[in-house]
Motif scaffolding. Structure first.
Motif, PDB file in Angstrom:
ATOM      1  N   GLY A  13       0.828  -1.212   0.000  1.00  0.00           N
ATOM      2  CA  GLY A  13       0.000   0.000   0.000  1.00  0.00           C
ATOM      3  C   GLY A  13       0.857   1.255   0.000  1.00  0.00           C
ATOM      4  N   VAL A  14       1.901   1.265   0.814  1.00  0.00           N
ATOM      5  CA  VAL A  14       2.806   2.415   0.860  1.00  0.00           C
ATOM      6  C   VAL A  14       3.522   2.561  -0.477  1.00  0.00           C
ATOM      7  N   GLY A  15       3.978   1.461  -1.038  1.00  0.00           N
ATOM      8  CA  GLY A  15       4.641   1.513  -2.343  1.00  0.00           C
ATOM      9  C   GLY A  15       3.730   2.050  -3.424  1.00  0.00           C
ATOM     10  N   PHE A  16       2.468   1.626  -3.403  1.00  0.00           N
ATOM     11  CA  PHE A  16       1.504   2.103  -4.395  1.00  0.00           C
ATOM     12  C   PHE A  16       1.259   3.598  -4.236  1.00  0.00           C
ATOM     13  N   LEU A  17       1.159   4.070  -2.992  1.00  0.00           N
ATOM     14  CA  LEU A  17       0.961   5.497  -2.758  1.00  0.00           C
ATOM     15  C   LEU A  17       2.158   6.306  -3.242  1.00  0.00           C
ATOM     16  N   ILE A  18       3.362   5.804  -3.032  1.00  0.00           N
ATOM     17  CA  ILE A  18       4.559   6.491  -3.510  1.00  0.00           C
ATOM     18  C   ILE A  18       4.551   6.545  -5.040  1.00  0.00           C
ATOM     19  N   LEU A  19       4.160   5.449  -5.684  1.00  0.00           N
ATOM     20  CA  LEU A  19       4.062   5.423  -7.139  1.00  0.00           C
ATOM     21  C   LEU A  19       3.032   6.445  -7.633  1.00  0.00           C
TER      22      LEU A  19
END
Length: 52
Positions: free
Chosen positions: A19-25
């Motif tokens: 989820g954090v990775g997706f938000l950063i993307l």
């Protein structure tokens, strides 16, 4: 009344890092689109479609 020491800390869920990775993307994509939009605006190639 709760104090900071009385709050229980729990381990994040397994999907949390994704989820954090997706938000950063998503943030990177938004910044890229914003920069491209500013580039087009300052170089006079932006504007309403069909009115170039």
């Amino acid at each position: 009344m709760h104090t900071a020491s009385s709050v229980e800390q729990t381990a994040p869920q397994p999907w949390y890092k994704y989820g954090v990775g997706f938000l950063i993307l998503e943030m990177a994509a938004a910044i890229t689109v914003s920069i491209y939009s500013l580039y087009m605006t300052f170089h006079g190639i932006g504007g309403f479609p069909g009115k170039h």
